[in-house]
Design an enzyme around this catalytic site. Structure first.
Site, PDB file in Angstrom:
ATOM      1  CB  SER B 272      -0.948  -0.058   1.206  1.00 28.96           C
ATOM      2  OG  SER B 272      -1.814   1.027   1.200  1.00 28.96           O
ATOM      3  CG  ASP B 592      -6.444  -3.395  -4.341  1.00 32.25           C
ATOM      4  OD1 ASP B 592      -7.097  -2.338  -4.341  1.00 32.25           O
ATOM      5  OD2 ASP B 592      -5.285  -3.470  -3.928  1.00 32.25           O
ATOM      6  CG  HIS B 645      -5.476  -2.278  -0.367  1.00 34.65           C
ATOM      7  ND1 HIS B 645      -4.671  -2.089  -1.463  1.00 34.65           N
ATOM      8  CD2 HIS B 645      -4.972  -1.485   0.592  1.00 34.65           C
ATOM      9  CE1 HIS B 645      -3.733  -1.228  -1.177  1.00 34.65           C
ATOM     10  NE2 HIS B 645      -3.887  -0.837   0.063  1.00 34.65           N
TER      11      HIS B 645
END
Lengths: 677, 690
Positions: B272, B592, B645
């Protein structure tokens, strides 16, 4: 308020159960339990019997519910009130709060080095029995609950390999890193917590405070071989030094961490294959001061009894963290053997054996503490924790006095006579003679489960060794241990040495096994560095033991025991088979203070660059708990000690905090030790 | 009938009441009879007196039946006892039973990748560095205000959120940063948790890195060869270095890892926002000392084997716009999982939002997620990389069919969706062709006429200074693209954006050799930096596909009220058909759930592919996509094939790739690109000088 209420509740509860079950109201009882059926008619009886049974179950539920509700209510009230009551300062934090008001600010980065058994260990790979424990604590924190759930599995995973001293195949147990790795090794048992909180108060945080976690079961060099722990520490110190504006670090090792850090000092300046390759000026460049807390520089006699019979007056940490484990009542006598088997695989235990032999610890007829007066209650407070199960008669008011000096030099004696008589009156059987006889070993031992090496010794040699009136000094002791635990000593002596160097220039002292023995290493060339020995005094500390043969001779049994029946007359240091001397409950003053008081004082051959050393003693005073305690571990919460550390971390030198501060006889004891400097 | 029983009960009850009364200190005539009992505290005396007082008691209460109070106690007791009993049974149960039950239901589980690969003989090789993303790293308290007394060293973020859930305002005060400096407010020090525990679990049972770590451990990794590069994810990247020396620490630790592993280079796994953080790090480490780490120009080449970016928002995420604009998103996955009620308006009222918004706006790091590259990347008013332009009608049919046949390739029907319009004020403006929209420029509309009663607001937001005319002007502009959205944010929150703009940049560089790009604010934008000179390094982009991901929003002006945020997502707007991309005021694209594919995949698919001006040394790049499949049953938890994610970190295929690379495989060895989406086609449509 709450406690009052709880106290009140108890009698009523008891009272009402009495009512329900027996005494006064016969009728009620009869109905409730349906015992006296004959008085009533059948129909009624059935109905009432039905109700009676239900009622008892009902009332049980009722009581439980009632208790739960009250408990929750109180809990709720407690939590509601809490935010309003925490206004006042917690006394623990007082030194830092006060010093902060004085304007003290953390300047030098601080490295904390934990001691033996205080660091947490977690599982990285295990046998099937340890399923689901991946990265869970095995030691410290919640780890001890696993001990209760699967004791044998737990012990198996904590043991090291018998020959290599490293992990057994298929098992990987690793130290828990991070600042909160070593504090709270068990709930409520603080180690570093108070100190860390105080440091935080004057501005410390993750970037300038580091906990050098290492696997305390391994020999020091093996922590580098397996985990790169020394390299990590070096890199961390360099990083902190650079990231904080080239401020040198203050190192605070505790207990065995002291020896570990000595090892590090030598390692870091030794060239690469064996050492860290930091170059000869590394310590001078990076380290401001080493504040050793409760240092076991010259070892502790406790380690001897631990190896010989897994006993001690208490193995302080062990007991405090896992009460009940050592108590023979809980798991039967075998608990001790299991503990022994596991702890014998830990090389680090050997590093705690007395160093310096008879020169330091005294011989058959002489010891540096000769003039010691065992009058703890007069001079100091005689303290026994309730967990002492070897000391049954702990009458603190008793006063001991001696005319004859106690023969502390005899660390192990078999039988009281051997500990008292003059050496000329003792038989002179040399251990080597027994070694000859020991050819016949009893191999019929099918009891490998708790393997302690004792099974491999013949009964005869066991008896020979333990024959009455034998005594062993710090030097001959090693012969004894080599005999009773040959494999362990073989393994461990490749990593540790316990002698005194004649010639420190001898190239053999470049080997790492000498690095943690202050009597066989030179301090680094760092004239501006400071070394502090900070330890508690005034608590009776195990110094030597009276042993006996264990009565039973069956399989899986440790053949020797401390003879707890032996007590001195009024006025002796002997109590329940243990001779006590001054110290901090674990480390005698001699071991903690000698190096700073004499061995390194000024410019000696052990300290060629003349590093300044300071002895800082903290005396035990009557309410010996909490912030004033000076016991080996509790001293970490001692406010005087914390204040000293904070001041040093904020830049003060040893002179500025007052130089030496001595209560014990350490200077006189040191004088009596005849060591070439 | 049950007279004795009620005797007993009433007796007990009277005891209870009497000492309750004693505790309260009030007098009540009802329980006076029991009073003398209490006056004696000694148990012995009580015994003597007992009989005396029992009889009157019974007369008073004898006929009473089960009261409500009794019933309650009985019931609670029953529940507690059963609970304890069950707990006892559960604890005595062997540990293998849950697994056994699972096996019985679903058949034998597949081996976790670590076990499988170990059987293949894979062993730990390269040391691994984990870089956590936003929100998932733990924060702990080092110095606090009065309200946080005694919570030193407790987690403020992550874990169980310490003790702070009891004092929400105190928590907000501590977790917020200073509005002007972007650092801690005076008197508060909140620092990142270090070590693997920093981000192995976000909250109890909600794994982040734990599964990856466990599988790495299976092939022989342990603490010494794993490093969690924890940093304070609230700060701007450069500020983590200024305050905590986090970048220096990462550099020093990577050097140590390489040194203690005999020169083996590290494999970096950023997740991320950690992806951008590590980009920043790579530039920082090679920049000379005063501003950078002074590692020299070949530091990366010497120390890094591969960077496996997981769920990488290289080019930002549209979600962050909604977060900045009105702190609404369809979900902030992790936050919701932790505190489901917290974000719901109805629970604590709208006040919650504003508290959160104020807190959120003090975090500089969130600026890093604003979409980068403007209209070139994200699409203009009438085109976007994900959709066909009307002109290409000839190719249109085939494209749609490939997308549909590509194994549910499409999340929704993208036909006619203008993804380029990140914010539109009403559905009509989102769909009408740009030539028909009259846009009114808002920048020159003066702010000023304050909202009514704005001085009463206890929470300061810059919206209060805007005034109604400005709000109307913003709405009149009707649609915003990735380019104009920055103007919008600068307009509605000038101070905030001024702070953000000094740390982050969102453009595309024309000339990368321009010396201005040496400034650190460009370092985390892949379109304004050059990759380091490390031809042997590999860059992977691993991301999930197959989940609807926020891509654009429809806003409305909120009904005017005191102190509220004047704009809201218009949740009432839905698409016309079932498979429409518009749902609840949000246009979804493929991705995602947090990062759209275009952001995660473009750099590796095109921007850095081969030797480009962004990648002068020709570092090889690989796109690895993981198609989302929901967990087969409840026992699987968050699934082993998830593409979302955070759950992607538990995806077995991804973990297998990671393990293989960590054990020494190259990108070619594990199969090069692995693509389900149309990322290559979309990238082609993006017209950027390479």
């Amino acid at each position: 308020m709450a406690s009052n209420f709880l106290r009140l509740r108890k009698p009523y509860y008891v009272e009402s159960t009495i009512n329900c079950s027996s005494s006064s109201d016969q009728k009620l009882v009869n109905l409730s339990f349906g015992i006296n059926e004959t008085r009533n008619q059948t129909k009624k009886r059935q109905a009432k019997e039905h109700h009676g049974r239900r009622s008892c179950l009902d009332s049980c539920c009722w009581v439980t519910g009632y208790l739960c509700t009250t408990w929750w209510l109180l809990l709720f009230l407690y939590h509601c009130c809490l935010p309003f009551t925490v206004g006042h300062e917690v006394p623990e934090l007082m030194p830092a709060a006060r010093l902060k008001r004085e304007g003290l600010k953390g300047i030098h980065p601080v490295v904390l080095v934990p001691g033996i058994v205080t660091g947490g260990l977690e599982l990285w790979e295990g046998k099937p029995c340890a399923d689901g424990l991946f990265r869970k604590r095995l030691w410290g924190g919640g780890g001890f609950t696993q001990l209760l759930k699967r004791p044998l599995c737990w012990l198996e995973h904590l043991s090291l390999h018998n020959e290599t001293g490293l992990d057994p195949p298929g098992i990987r147990v690793r130290p828990v890193p991070g600042l909160f790795g070593a504090d709270y090794s068990a709930p409520g048992y603080f180690v570093w917590d108070v100190l860390v909180k105080n440091l935080a108060k004057i501005g410390y945080e993750g970037k300038n405070l580091h906990m050098a976690a290492y696997d305390w079961r391994l020999s020091f060099q093996n922590t580098e071989v397996r985990d790169r722990a020394l390299s990590k520490l070096k890199s961390k110190i360099e990083l902190m030094y650079r990231a904080n504006g080239n401020k040198k670090v203050v190192v605070v090792p505790h207990s065995m961490g002291v020896a570990y850090f000595l090892h590090f000092l030598k390692w870091v300046e030794t060239p690469p294959p064996m050492g860290g390759g930091g170059g000869p000026g590394w310590c001078a460049e990076h380290i401001k001061a080493i504040v050793n807390i409760g240092p076991s520089f010259l070892g502790v006699p406790k380690a001897v009894s631990n190896i010989l019979s897994a006993e001690g007056k208490d193995v302080a940490y062990f007991r405090a963290m896992a009460p009940g484990v050592l108590d023979s009542g809980t798991l039967g006598l075998r608990a001790l053997e299991h503990v022994m088997r596991v702890s014998r695989t830990w090389d680090s235990v050997v590093s705690l054996m007395p160093k310096g032999g008879e020169t330091i610890w005294g011989n058959m007829d002489w010891s540096p503490e000769d003039e010691h007066v065992c009058d703890f209650s007069k001079k100091r407070y005689f303290r026994f924790s309730p967990s002492d199960n070897n000391v049954n008669n702990s009458d603190a008011k008793q006063v001991f006095r001696v005319k004859d000096p106690v023969k502390y030099g005899r660390i192990i004696s078999f039988g009281k006579a051997a500990s008292v008589l003059h050496s000329s009156q003792l038989p002179t059987t040399v251990l080597k003679e027994i070694l000859h006889m020991s050819a016949s070993r009893n191999f019929n031992s099918s009891c490998w489960e708790a393997w302690t090496e004792y099974d491999e010794m013949s009964r005869e040699s066991i008896r020979k060794i333990g024959a009455a009136d034998k005594a062993y000094t710090a030097t001959t002791l090693f012969d004894l241990l080599r005999f009773v635990a040959p494999k362990m000593m073989n393994r461990a002596e490749a990593h540790f040495s316990h002698g005194i160097a004649d010639n420190l220039e001898d190239p053999k002292y470049n080997h790492y096994k000498y690095w943690s023995n202050p009597l066989e290493m030179k301090l680094p060339d760092a004239p501006n560095m400071e070394i502090y020995c900070s330890y508690g005094v005034g608590i009776p500390t195990e110094r030597s033991y009276v042993y006996k043969l264990s009565p039973s001779n069956k399989c899986k049994h440790i053949p020797y025991q401390i003879d707890t029946s032996v007590d001195g007359e009024d006025g002796s240091c002997l109590k329940s088979g243990v001779y006590f001397a001054d110290g901090d409950e674990s480390v005698p003053v001699l071991s903690a203070g000698f190096m700073c008081a004499k061995g390194w004082k000024g410019r000696t051959r052990f300290n060629p660059s003349g590093i300044n050393t300071y002895v800082r003693e903290y005396q035990s005073k009557p309410p010996t708990s909490g912030i004033k305690s000076t016991a080996h571990v509790d001293i970490m919460g001692n406010i005087a000690l914390i204040e000293d550390i904070l001041r040093v971390a904020a830049g003060a030198t040893g002179e500025e905090i007052g130089g030496d501060k001595i209560y014990s006889d350490i200077l006189r004891m040191s004088e009596r030790i005849n060591l070439r400097l | 009938m049950s007279k004795p029983l009620s005797f007993y009960r009433s007796y007990f009850l009277s005891k209870t009441m009497s000492f309750l009364r004693r505790r309260n200190g009030t007098d009540s005539s009802k329980t006076r009879v029991a009073d003398p009992n209490i006056k004696k505290d000694g148990a012995a005396d009580d015994d003597k007196k007992k009989d005396e007082y029992k009889i009157p008691q019974r007369r008073n209460y004898g006929s009473k039946k089960w009261s409500c109070w009794d019933n309650c106690c009985w019931f609670i007791g029953l529940i507690c006892s059963i609970w304890w009993f069950c707990l006892f049974l559960y604890n005595t149960m062997p540990d293998s039973i849950p697994q056994f039950v699972t096996m019985a239901i679903t058949g034998p589980l597949p081996d976790p990748p670590g076990v499988k690969l170990r059987k293949e003989g894979l062993m730990a090789n390269h040391p691994v560095v984990l870089v956590p993303g936003v929100v998932t790293g733990g924060l702990e308290l080092w110095e606090g205000r009065h309200c946080a007394e005694g919570l030193l060293g407790k987690r403020l973020w992550g874990g169980s959120f310490g003790e702070f859930y009891k004092r929400p305002l105190c928590w907000l005060e501590h977790i917020s940063l200073d509005n002007d400096t972007g650092f801690d407010p005076p008197g508060i020090r909140v620092r990142p948790v270090t070590g693997l525990v920093a981000a192995d679990y976000f909250a109890t049972g909600y794994f982040v890195w734990a599964v990856v770590i466990a599988n790495l451990a299976h092939i022989g990794y342990e603490e010494k060869s794993l490093y969690m590069a924890a940093y304070d994810w609230r700060l701007s990247f450069q500020n983590t270095e200024i305050r905590d020396q986090s970048l220096t620490r990462i550099k020093s630790n990577i050097e140590l890892l390489v040194a203690t592993h005999g020169g083996k280079k590290v494999v970096v796994l950023p997740h991320s926002m950690g992806v951008q953080y590590f980009l920043h790090f790579m530039k920082w480490v090679e920049t000379p000392a005063p501003r950078g780490g002074g590692g020299g120009p070949d530091w990366c080449a010497k120390h890094i084997k591969a960077i496996m970016n997981i769920g990488a928002p290289f080019l930002g995420s549209p979600k962050s716009i909604a977060l900045h604009f009105s702190i609404e998103v369809r979900d902030i996955a992790a936050l919701r999982a932790q505190a489901p009620g917290l974000l719901d308006k109805d629970v604590l009222g709208l006040q919650t939002f504003k508290h959160l918004m104020r807190m959120f706006r003090t975090w500089d790091a969130t600026f890093s997620m604003i979409p980068k590259g403007g209209e070139t990347i994200w699409g203009g008013l009438d085109w976007s990389p994900e959709t066909e332009t009307v002109n290409n009608s000839a190719k249109k049919g085939t494209d749609n069919s490939t997308r549909n046949t590509g194994g549910n390739g499409n999340i929704c029907n993208t036909k006619g969706v203008n993804y380029g319009r990140l914010i539109s004020f009403s559905k009509d403006w989102a769909e009408t062709h740009s030539s028909k929209i009259e846009r009114v420029d808002f920048k020159h509309v003066a702010k000023g006429d304050k909202l009514t009663n704005s001085s009463n607001c206890d929470i300061w937001l810059e919206y209060h200074e805007m005034g109604n005319r400005a709000i109307k002007a913003v709405a009149d502009h009707k649609v915003y693209t990735a380019g104009s959205i920055l103007d919008l944010l600068h307009y509605v929150a000038p101070k905030l954006m001024a702070r953000g703009a000094s740390h982050f940049s969102y453009g595309i560089a024309d000339d990368l050799d321009d010396p201005k790009y040496d400034e650190y604010k460009y370092w985390s934008n892949p379109l304004e930096t050059k990759l380091p000179n490390a031809p042997d390094m590999e860059i992977y982009s691993l991301y999930g596909v197959g989940l609807p991901t926020e891509r654009g929003y429809i806003y409305k002006v909120a009904p005017p009220s005191d102190c509220s945020i004047p704009f809201q997502i218009d949740t009432s707007v839905d698409g016309d058909s079932e498979d429409s991309c518009l749902k609840g005021g949000v246009f979804s694209g493929d991705g995602d759930e947090t990062v759209p594919i275009i952001s995660a995949g473009f750099m590796c698919a095109k921007g850095w592919r081969g030797k480009t001006r962004f990648n002068p040394s020709g570092i090889r790049t690989y796109n690895r996509e993981y198609k989302h499949a929901p967990p087969a049953n409840l026992l699987e938890g968050r699934g082993t094939q998830s593409g979302s994610h955070v759950d992607l970190l538990g995806n077995f295929a991804l973990i297998e790739d990671v393990l293989r690379v960590a054990a020494g495989a190259t990108g070619e060895d594990i199969g090069g690109d692995r693509v389900y989406s149309d990322i290559f086609k979309w990238s082609e449509r993006i017209n950027i000088k390479l």
